[in-house]
Design an enzyme around this catalytic site. Structure first.
Site, PDB file in Angstrom:
ATOM      1  N   GLU A  94      -4.238  -2.420   6.281  1.00  0.00           N
ATOM      2  CA  GLU A  94      -4.408  -1.041   6.717  1.00  0.00           C
ATOM      3  C   GLU A  94      -3.831  -0.077   5.692  1.00  0.00           C
ATOM      4  O   GLU A  94      -2.867  -0.399   4.999  1.00  0.00           O
ATOM      5  CB  GLU A  94      -3.713  -0.839   8.074  1.00  0.00           C
ATOM      6  CG  GLU A  94      -4.412  -1.644   9.167  1.00  0.00           C
ATOM      7  CD  GLU A  94      -3.715  -1.600  10.532  1.00  0.00           C
ATOM      8  OE1 GLU A  94      -4.412  -1.820  11.529  1.00  0.00           O
ATOM      9  OE2 GLU A  94      -2.503  -1.361  10.596  1.00  0.00           O
ATOM     10  N   CYS A 107      -0.697   6.214   2.135  1.00  0.00           N
ATOM     11  CA  CYS A 107       0.271   5.145   2.337  1.00  0.00           C
ATOM     12  C   CYS A 107      -0.508   3.835   2.226  1.00  0.00           C
ATOM     13  O   CYS A 107      -1.399   3.576   3.040  1.00  0.00           O
ATOM     14  CB  CYS A 107       0.917   5.316   3.715  1.00  0.00           C
ATOM     15  SG  CYS A 107       2.002   3.959   4.166  1.00  0.00           S
ATOM     16  N   CYS A 114       3.382  -9.754   5.579  1.00  0.00           N
ATOM     17  CA  CYS A 114       4.603  -9.486   4.812  1.00  0.00           C
ATOM     18  C   CYS A 114       5.457 -10.735   4.778  1.00  0.00           C
ATOM     19  O   CYS A 114       5.512 -11.498   5.744  1.00  0.00           O
ATOM     20  CB  CYS A 114       5.387  -8.333   5.422  1.00  0.00           C
ATOM     21  SG  CYS A 114       6.756  -7.767   4.374  1.00  0.00           S
ATOM     22  N   CYS A 118      11.936  -8.129   8.761  1.00  0.00           N
ATOM     23  CA  CYS A 118      12.649  -7.031   9.412  1.00  0.00           C
ATOM     24  C   CYS A 118      12.304  -7.033  10.904  1.00  0.00           C
ATOM     25  O   CYS A 118      11.138  -7.036  11.278  1.00  0.00           O
ATOM     26  CB  CYS A 118      12.258  -5.691   8.789  1.00  0.00           C
ATOM     27  SG  CYS A 118      12.530  -5.652   7.010  1.00  0.00           S
ATOM     28  N   CYS A 121      10.000  -4.169  12.581  1.00  0.00           N
ATOM     29  CA  CYS A 121       8.720  -3.817  11.956  1.00  0.00           C
ATOM     30  C   CYS A 121       7.588  -4.703  12.471  1.00  0.00           C
ATOM     31  O   CYS A 121       7.701  -5.931  12.489  1.00  0.00           O
ATOM     32  CB  CYS A 121       8.844  -3.947  10.438  1.00  0.00           C
ATOM     33  SG  CYS A 121       7.306  -3.566   9.581  1.00  0.00           S
ATOM     34  N   CYS A 339       5.059   4.478  10.275  1.00  0.00           N
ATOM     35  CA  CYS A 339       5.857   3.443   9.599  1.00  0.00           C
ATOM     36  C   CYS A 339       6.134   2.281  10.542  1.00  0.00           C
ATOM     37  O   CYS A 339       6.584   2.486  11.663  1.00  0.00           O
ATOM     38  CB  CYS A 339       7.222   3.984   9.202  1.00  0.00           C
ATOM     39  SG  CYS A 339       7.204   5.197   7.930  1.00  0.00           S
TER      40      CYS A 339
END
Ligand code: SAH
Length: 347
Positions: A94, A107, A114, A118, A121, A339
């Site tokens: 995305e 962005c 990933c 974290c 997230c 975010c």
């Protein structure tokens, strides 16, 4: 038998020139094709109108153009646009367009999923599938630039590597993409308008400094106390704060570029005076700025944004210590574009 054709954008300009010479054509043909591929971003060889039909066919017989495809575009009530981007192997990432009165920011993602973990997230819950290629990063920027012109009547002005993935774990491709984005043969954007955001991979921060990069650096800090940081960003156990600090000092000594820290204040996690004091100490090692960002809940309610009392304390203490601090509102929340919310939900 069908042989697997090579992605033509994996070739450098010199390799493309050499390819044409080998075909008995002029090296200059390579420049022309290169311009179609990057500056003009065509999706097919047929669109290369100043290249002869015969040459276009020859290219088609030898190569493919692995272009991204914007599968789905969602628009938020605040004007934010989120693209679900399909890659040549059907994986999806995305990217987000964030308009403000004075700028349009893209962005972009650097990996599918990933590799980090974290806990706050949404992207971290996806498995890391692979790194994005330079052209896949470049294409996300081009797609957003086009949307910015179409919907907001102005070109893209800024880029942040804050989408899916950890850019410093795909460093080479991110660097190659930025080279193309900033080159006059690509989009010709200023590197000063590009921010690479990292969770903090010390070795790679030093490498960036050695490579004398011209873009800006942001670090997702969230806590300047090892115990706390490890509890919310477990990889901090491998890359503890002393190592991060040392790398950032090295970065500043070489580049003289100040560092931006991204920081969310959570209820019961990092909302005490001890937490802000530790942050102040951390910021003393190199000129820094703190962005207090709003937490975007990712549905299990484990993390809660701290209230205004804790935020005010952060702002007051930081300002009293002459550290620049901004409080940033989040954008595109209603379409899961903010975010930490990028998780290919619709897919
Ligand atoms: N891996 C890179 C870039 C992607 S994250 C990095 O860590 O910097 C982009 C920013 O969003 C980071 O500062 C990250 O800490 C923050 N973030 C992640 N999840 C979030 C959430 N749920 N709410 C608000 N910010 C979040």
């Amino acid at each position: 038998m069908e042989i697997k054709k090579k992605d033509i954008r994996a070739l450098t300009k010199d390799q493309l020139r050499a390819f044409f010479v080998k075909q008995g054509d002029k090296a200059f043909r390579g420049n022309q094709v290169y311009e179609w591929l990057w500056q003009k971003s065509v999706h097919s060889f047929e669109d290369m109108t100043n290249i002869s039909l015969k040459t276009r066919k020859m290219l088609k017989d030898n190569f493919v153009i692995n272009h991204i495809k914007v599968d789905q575009m969602q628009r938020s009530s605040d004007g934010t646009i989120k693209n679900a981007v399909r890659l040549h192997d059907d994986l999806v990432v995305e990217s987000v367009l964030i308009p403000t009165p004075s700028r349009t920011t893209a962005c972009v993602s650097s990996q599918v999923g990933c590799s980090l973990d974290c806990r706050f997230c949404a992207t971290a819950r996806l498995k890391r599938m692979r790194n994005l290629n330079p052209d896949e990063i470049y294409d996300q920027v081009v797609a957003i630039d086009n949307e910015s012109r179409l919907y907001y009547g102005r070109p893209l002005s800024n880029i942040v590597f804050m989408g899916m993935g950890e850019p410093l774990m795909n460093y080479n491709n991110v660097l190659k993409a930025i080279d193309k984005i900033t080159s006059p043969e690509g989009l010709g954007m200023s590197p000063k308008r590009i921010v690479v955001s990292t969770s903090g991979v010390p070795k790679m921060i030093k490498k960036m400094a050695d490579d004398d990069v011209k873009f800006k650096l942001a670090v997702s800090l969230h806590s300047a106390i090892d115990e706390v940081r490890t509890s919310i960003m477990p990889f901090n156990a491998t890359f503890p704060l002393t190592k991060l600090r040392e790398a950032l000092q090295y970065w500043y000594a070489k580049t003289k570029n100040r560092i931006t820290y991204e920081y969310v204040v959570w209820d019961g996690i990092n909302d005490t005076k001890t937490d802000v004091d530790a942050l102040v100490e951390f910021c003393k090692f190199a000129p820094s700025k703190v962005n207090l960002i709003e937490y975007n809940p990712i549905d299990d309610g484990e993390f809660q944004q701290a209230g205004s009392k804790a935020l005010d304390m952060y702002v007051n203490v930081l300002e009293a210590n002459n550290i620049t601090v901004t409080v940033r509102r989040s954008r595109g929340k209603d379409i899961d574009a903010a975010c930490g919310q990028l998780a290919n939900k619709g897919q």
